[in-house]
Scaffold this motif. Structure first.
Motif, PDB file in Angstrom:
ATOM      1  N   THR A  96      -1.039 -18.122   5.573  1.00 33.29           N
ATOM      2  CA  THR A  96      -1.902 -17.005   5.976  1.00 33.29           C
ATOM      3  C   THR A  96      -1.390 -15.704   5.375  1.00 33.29           C
ATOM      4  O   THR A  96      -2.170 -14.914   4.844  1.00 33.29           O
ATOM      5  CB  THR A  96      -1.953 -16.889   7.517  1.00 33.29           C
ATOM      6  OG1 THR A  96      -2.455 -18.112   8.044  1.00 33.29           O
ATOM      7  CG2 THR A  96      -2.839 -15.741   7.954  1.00 33.29           C
ATOM      8  N   ALA A  97      -0.077 -15.480   5.440  1.00 30.18           N
ATOM      9  CA  ALA A  97       0.512 -14.264   4.885  1.00 30.18           C
ATOM     10  C   ALA A  97       0.284 -14.193   3.379  1.00 30.18           C
ATOM     11  O   ALA A  97      -0.050 -13.133   2.842  1.00 30.18           O
ATOM     12  CB  ALA A  97       2.007 -14.204   5.200  1.00 30.18           C
ATOM     13  N   GLU A  98       0.433 -15.315   2.665  1.00 30.50           N
ATOM     14  CA  GLU A  98       0.214 -15.337   1.218  1.00 30.50           C
ATOM     15  C   GLU A  98      -1.246 -15.046   0.896  1.00 30.50           C
ATOM     16  O   GLU A  98      -1.557 -14.323  -0.049  1.00 30.50           O
ATOM     17  CB  GLU A  98       0.632 -16.687   0.637  1.00 30.50           C
ATOM     18  CG  GLU A  98       2.127 -16.888   0.588  1.00 30.50           C
ATOM     19  CD  GLU A  98       2.522 -18.272   0.102  1.00 30.50           C
ATOM     20  OE1 GLU A  98       1.632 -19.103  -0.192  1.00 30.50           O
ATOM     21  OE2 GLU A  98       3.742 -18.526   0.032  1.00 30.50           O
ATOM     22  N   ALA A  99      -2.148 -15.614   1.687  1.00 29.51           N
ATOM     23  CA  ALA A  99      -3.580 -15.410   1.449  1.00 29.51           C
ATOM     24  C   ALA A  99      -3.971 -13.957   1.668  1.00 29.51           C
ATOM     25  O   ALA A  99      -4.886 -13.447   1.018  1.00 29.51           O
ATOM     26  CB  ALA A  99      -4.401 -16.318   2.359  1.00 29.51           C
ATOM     27  N   GLU A 100      -3.266 -13.275   2.582  1.00 27.99           N
ATOM     28  CA  GLU A 100      -3.561 -11.877   2.871  1.00 27.99           C
ATOM     29  C   GLU A 100      -2.765 -10.938   1.976  1.00 27.99           C
ATOM     30  O   GLU A 100      -2.849  -9.729   2.116  1.00 27.99           O
ATOM     31  CB  GLU A 100      -3.263 -11.582   4.348  1.00 27.99           C
ATOM     32  CG  GLU A 100      -4.196 -12.328   5.281  1.00 27.99           C
ATOM     33  CD  GLU A 100      -3.817 -12.190   6.750  1.00 27.99           C
ATOM     34  OE1 GLU A 100      -2.757 -11.595   7.056  1.00 27.99           O
ATOM     35  OE2 GLU A 100      -4.579 -12.693   7.591  1.00 27.99           O
ATOM     36  N   GLY A 101      -1.964 -11.520   1.071  1.00 22.64           N
ATOM     37  CA  GLY A 101      -1.217 -10.718   0.109  1.00 22.64           C
ATOM     38  C   GLY A 101      -0.018 -10.002   0.683  1.00 22.64           C
ATOM     39  O   GLY A 101       0.461  -9.029   0.116  1.00 22.64           O
ATOM     40  N   GLU A 102       0.512 -10.482   1.816  1.00 22.44           N
ATOM     41  CA  GLU A 102       1.687  -9.859   2.411  1.00 22.44           C
ATOM     42  C   GLU A 102       2.926 -10.278   1.636  1.00 22.44           C
ATOM     43  O   GLU A 102       3.027 -11.403   1.162  1.00 22.44           O
ATOM     44  CB  GLU A 102       1.838 -10.286   3.878  1.00 22.44           C
ATOM     45  CG  GLU A 102       0.729  -9.767   4.768  1.00 22.44           C
ATOM     46  CD  GLU A 102       0.883 -10.224   6.207  1.00 22.44           C
ATOM     47  OE1 GLU A 102       1.968 -10.740   6.567  1.00 22.44           O
ATOM     48  OE2 GLU A 102      -0.070 -10.084   6.966  1.00 22.44           O
TER      49      GLU A 102
END
Length: 112
Positions: A96-102
């Motif tokens: 989820t974090a990778e998908a949101e670019g975090e």
């Protein structure tokens, strides 16, 4: 909570002894133990071990182990289900974090 039904089966004494020993080792009721065994069987697609299952083993402190056992008694989870849930949630959070670019958290290795 899902409605429960009784299941009764005759099994050889040697297998019965192994089941009861393992059930006691895991500090579960017989119902909890059998339910866990059946769930694991069907999670594998109802198939025997085919080499696609891997073992993950590690050592922890006695104090942490005691805390985990208390949690397992309260929740009725097996050690395996507890650890698998933790791993799955951590991986989902990372995806989820990778998908949101975090950016990655400190101390985590970069993906190659």
């Amino acid at each position: 909570m899902e409605k429960k039904k009784n299941l009764c089966a005759m099994i050889p004494e040697t297998l019965h002894r192994k089941v009861r020993d393992e059930q006691e080792k895991q500090e579960l009721t017989l119902s909890q133990y059998v339910e866990n065994v059946l769930k694991e069987h069907f999670e594998r697609g109802g198939k025997a071990m085919d080499g696609k299952i891997r073992t993950l083993a590690f050592q922890i402190s006695e104090e942490l182990f005691g805390k985990i056992k208390e949690h397992l008694k309260k929740t009725g989870l097996s050690q395996k289900d507890f650890v698998i849930n933790l791993i799955e949630h951590a991986l989902e959070d990372e995806e989820t974090a990778e998908a949101e670019g975090e950016p990655e958290a400190e101390g985590e290795p970069e993906a190659e």
